[in-house]
Design a protein around this motif. Structure first.
Motif, PDB file in Angstrom:
ATOM      1  N   HIS A  45      49.888  17.867  13.376  1.00 24.79           N
ATOM      2  CA  HIS A  45      49.902  16.414  13.269  1.00 24.79           C
ATOM      3  C   HIS A  45      50.729  15.782  14.381  1.00 24.79           C
ATOM      4  CE1 HIS A  45      48.852  16.457   8.679  1.00 24.79           C
ATOM      5  NE2 HIS A  45      47.972  17.099   9.427  1.00 24.79           N
ATOM      6  N   GLY A  46      51.845  16.413  14.729  1.00 27.06           N
ATOM      7  CA  GLY A  46      52.650  15.898  15.827  1.00 27.06           C
ATOM      8  C   GLY A  46      51.910  15.951  17.146  1.00 27.06           C
ATOM      9  N   PHE A  47      51.136  17.000  17.356  1.00 28.03           N
ATOM     10  CA  PHE A  47      50.315  17.135  18.552  1.00 28.03           C
ATOM     11  C   PHE A  47      49.290  16.002  18.620  1.00 28.03           C
ATOM     12  CE2 PHE A  47      46.817  19.864  20.655  1.00 28.03           C
ATOM     13  CZ  PHE A  47      47.185  19.454  21.927  1.00 28.03           C
ATOM     14  N   LEU A  48      48.666  15.702  17.491  1.00 28.82           N
ATOM     15  CA  LEU A  48      47.687  14.619  17.450  1.00 28.82           C
ATOM     16  C   LEU A  48      48.331  13.271  17.751  1.00 28.82           C
ATOM     17  CD1 LEU A  48      45.622  15.831  14.375  1.00 28.82           C
ATOM     18  CD2 LEU A  48      44.712  15.424  16.661  1.00 28.82           C
ATOM     19  N   ASP A  49      49.515  13.044  17.220  1.00 32.44           N
ATOM     20  CA  ASP A  49      50.216  11.793  17.519  1.00 32.44           C
ATOM     21  C   ASP A  49      50.548  11.699  19.008  1.00 32.44           C
ATOM     22  OD1 ASP A  49      50.151  10.886  14.913  1.00 32.44           O
ATOM     23  OD2 ASP A  49      52.119  11.694  14.402  1.00 32.44           O
ATOM     24  N   VAL A  58      45.576  24.043  22.865  1.00 32.97           N
ATOM     25  CA  VAL A  58      44.157  23.702  22.914  1.00 32.97           C
ATOM     26  C   VAL A  58      43.674  23.280  21.532  1.00 32.97           C
ATOM     27  CG1 VAL A  58      43.688  25.281  24.838  1.00 32.97           C
ATOM     28  CG2 VAL A  58      43.402  26.091  22.477  1.00 32.97           C
ATOM     29  N   HIS A  59      42.543  22.586  21.526  1.00 30.65           N
ATOM     30  CA  HIS A  59      41.883  22.235  20.259  1.00 30.65           C
ATOM     31  C   HIS A  59      41.551  23.502  19.493  1.00 30.65           C
ATOM     32  CE1 HIS A  59      38.474  21.262  17.635  1.00 30.65           C
ATOM     33  NE2 HIS A  59      38.864  19.999  17.667  1.00 30.65           N
ATOM     34  N   GLY A  60      40.978  24.483  20.190  1.00 30.71           N
ATOM     35  CA  GLY A  60      40.753  25.797  19.616  1.00 30.71           C
ATOM     36  C   GLY A  60      39.381  26.027  19.035  1.00 30.71           C
ATOM     37  N   ASP A  61      38.716  24.973  18.571  1.00 30.54           N
ATOM     38  CA  ASP A  61      37.392  25.110  17.956  1.00 30.54           C
ATOM     39  C   ASP A  61      36.504  23.973  18.443  1.00 30.54           C
ATOM     40  OD1 ASP A  61      35.467  26.302  16.343  1.00 30.54           O
ATOM     41  OD2 ASP A  61      36.032  25.150  14.572  1.00 30.54           O
ATOM     42  N   CYS A  62      36.394  23.873  19.757  1.00 32.46           N
ATOM     43  CA  CYS A  62      35.774  22.707  20.397  1.00 32.46           C
ATOM     44  C   CYS A  62      34.251  22.889  20.483  1.00 32.46           C
ATOM     45  CB  CYS A  62      36.389  22.520  21.785  1.00 32.46           C
ATOM     46  SG  CYS A  62      36.264  20.848  22.420  1.00 32.46           S
ATOM     47  N   HIS A  63      33.602  22.833  19.323  1.00 29.21           N
ATOM     48  CA  HIS A  63      32.141  22.903  19.281  1.00 29.21           C
ATOM     49  C   HIS A  63      31.581  21.514  18.994  1.00 29.21           C
ATOM     50  CE1 HIS A  63      32.125  22.590  14.896  1.00 29.21           C
ATOM     51  NE2 HIS A  63      33.043  23.547  14.846  1.00 29.21           N
ATOM     52  N   LEU A  64      30.259  21.404  19.004  1.00 30.03           N
ATOM     53  CA  LEU A  64      29.614  20.094  18.894  1.00 30.03           C
ATOM     54  C   LEU A  64      29.988  19.337  17.620  1.00 30.03           C
ATOM     55  CD1 LEU A  64      25.996  20.742  20.204  1.00 30.03           C
ATOM     56  CD2 LEU A  64      27.862  19.535  21.338  1.00 30.03           C
ATOM     57  N   GLY A  65      30.181  20.057  16.527  1.00 27.18           N
ATOM     58  CA  GLY A  65      30.499  19.386  15.273  1.00 27.18           C
ATOM     59  C   GLY A  65      31.845  18.699  15.260  1.00 27.18           C
ATOM     60  N   ASN A  66      32.702  19.039  16.222  1.00 24.94           N
ATOM     61  CA  ASN A  66      34.030  18.449  16.276  1.00 24.94           C
ATOM     62  C   ASN A  66      34.175  17.424  17.399  1.00 24.94           C
ATOM     63  OD1 ASN A  66      35.071  19.832  14.071  1.00 24.94           O
ATOM     64  ND2 ASN A  66      35.667  21.600  15.301  1.00 24.94           N
ATOM     65  N   ILE A  67      33.037  16.980  17.945  1.00 24.76           N
ATOM     66  CA  ILE A  67      33.025  15.944  18.986  1.00 24.76           C
ATOM     67  C   ILE A  67      32.030  14.885  18.545  1.00 24.76           C
ATOM     68  CG2 ILE A  67      32.743  15.459  21.450  1.00 24.76           C
ATOM     69  CD1 ILE A  67      32.988  18.485  21.936  1.00 24.76           C
ATOM     70  N   LEU A  68      32.502  13.675  18.276  1.00 28.37           N
ATOM     71  CA  LEU A  68      31.640  12.643  17.719  1.00 28.37           C
ATOM     72  C   LEU A  68      31.778  11.351  18.512  1.00 28.37           C
ATOM     73  CD1 LEU A  68      32.420  13.206  13.931  1.00 28.37           C
ATOM     74  CD2 LEU A  68      30.364  13.930  15.161  1.00 28.37           C
ATOM     75  N   ASP A 115      39.247  17.225  13.968  1.00 24.77           N
ATOM     76  CA  ASP A 115      39.511  18.517  13.326  1.00 24.77           C
ATOM     77  C   ASP A 115      40.236  19.497  14.248  1.00 24.77           C
ATOM     78  OD1 ASP A 115      39.673  20.598  11.595  1.00 24.77           O
ATOM     79  OD2 ASP A 115      37.523  20.994  11.460  1.00 24.77           O
ATOM     80  N   PHE A 116      41.540  19.322  14.351  1.00 19.96           N
ATOM     81  CA  PHE A 116      42.394  20.213  15.144  1.00 19.96           C
ATOM     82  C   PHE A 116      42.965  21.337  14.291  1.00 19.96           C
ATOM     83  CE2 PHE A 116      41.814  17.061  18.255  1.00 19.96           C
ATOM     84  CZ  PHE A 116      42.388  17.450  19.457  1.00 19.96           C
ATOM     85  N   ASP A 117      42.289  21.697  13.237  1.00 18.51           N
ATOM     86  CA  ASP A 117      42.794  22.698  12.299  1.00 18.51           C
ATOM     87  C   ASP A 117      43.045  24.046  12.965  1.00 18.51           C
ATOM     88  OD1 ASP A 117      43.428  23.161   9.453  1.00 18.51           O
ATOM     89  OD2 ASP A 117      41.825  24.632   9.556  1.00 18.51           O
TER      90      ASP A 117
END
Length: 328
Positions: free
Chosen positions: A72-76, A200-210, A220-222
């Motif tokens: 969450h801190g990374f996202l902020d 890194v985002h880590g799971d940078c596939h199409l479903g996580n780019i909108l 979704d930076f999970d």
């Protein structure tokens, strides 16, 4: 009395979801609508101001409290730098991570739109530019509690997860053991230096780019970890031949380098990363099978055909690793 073999998520009823969120002082005007998420449980809701929210209830014992707060801190940090990400909502005390009914959970603003079209050069450029902006910020610091991606260890643990189960026939077990051992040996030749790892985002596939048009947002930076920059780029390269893949890569990197330079030597790690993802995916399905959502969503995993196909794909990937393509 607890029901035997009951999964923790079974207790996450609509009533408890609403109770948790309304406990934060928000009035929800709609029933929680479950979205396609299996690792966590994710719901779309609307409040009485017609604002739409994404509520994410984290899988127990996957990430620690400190690791979730670091995400969450990374996202902020990214949001403050004007990187288009979905950062978590914070209450009046500044808390983004909340707890109710045995679950950590967080609220995120709903991001409308669609995934980019990877045959559209403008979309590829825009995605590359977005990831470049992300990495220009992310490389300024390192994660403290989040892990570093270690391909050989992850591949080895994935292999053991599959082989120690009862999923494979004796014939399949022999074939999987043979090809996975070969892949481990090939991956051991493709290890990156520790200084190459950034946040890194880590799971940078199409479903996580909108988004819409040429404007996109990362969600979704999970799975955010320390890894090479190419981890957030290679899943955009979907072409079936080298010429088309070079074309995709050219647009992607042109956008990326609007913000930060890219080390072309990292292109050598694309196929090792693809191999790792293939191995981890099947191991993930096996590891999560006791979660009732998985047999419902992926029933074919219990069939012999799935594992035959998986072994064939790994064999093909072995050939690719033995004779890697040159993309630069």
């Amino acid at each position: 009395m607890a029901i035997a073999n009951q999964h923790p998520f079974d207790s996450l009823t609509p009533g408890r979801i609403l109770d948790a969120i309304e406990g934060l002082g928000l009035w929800i005007s709609s029933e929680p609508f479950a979205l396609n998420s299996y690792e966590n449980r994710v719901f779309l809701l609307s409040d009485d101001d017609r604002q739409r929210w994404i509520a994410k209830f984290y899988r127990p014992e996957r990430w620690s409290e400190a690791q979730l707060r670091e995400e969450h801190g990374f996202l902020d940090e990214l949001k403050a730098a004007n990187v288009a990400v979905a950062a978590p909502w914070r209450d009046d005390q500044g808390n983004s991570l909340h707890e109710a009914h045995g679950f950590y959970f967080a609220l995120f603003p709903h991001v409308p739109g669609q995934a980019p079209e990877l045959d559209n050069p403008g979309h590829l450029f825009a995605v590359g530019e977005l990831v470049g902006r992300l990495h220009a910020v992310s490389r300024q610091h390192a994660f403290i509690t989040r892990p570093t991606m270690e391909p050989l260890n992850l591949a080895q643990s994935s292999r053991e997860q599959v082989l120690t189960g009862t999923w494979l026939s004796p014939r399949q077990r022999r074939a999987y053991a043979r090809v996975s051992e070969s892949l481990l040996q090939l991956l051991s030749r493709s290890l990156w230096p520790s200084q190459a790892a950034i946040r890194v985002h880590g799971d940078c596939h199409l479903g996580n780019i909108l988004g819409r048009d040429d404007s996109f947002t990362l969600v979704d930076f999970d799975d955010c970890v320390m890894a090479p920059a190419v981890q957030d780029l290679w899943m955009m390269l979907t072409a079936q031949n080298d010429q088309e893949m070079r074309s995709q890569l050219s647009e992607l990197l042109e956008g990326y380098e609007e913000n930060i330079s890219f080390d072309r030597r990292q292109l050598e790690w694309i196929e090792p990363l693809r191999t790792l993802r293939l191995m981890r995916y099947s191991a993930w399905l096996v590891a999560r099978w006791q979660d009732p959502a998985f047999p419902r969503a992926f029933p074919w995993v219990a069939g012999e055909e799935y594992w035959d196909q998986h072994i064939r794909i790994l064999e093909q990937q072995r050939l690719v690793l033995e004779k890697p393509r040159w993309l630069a």
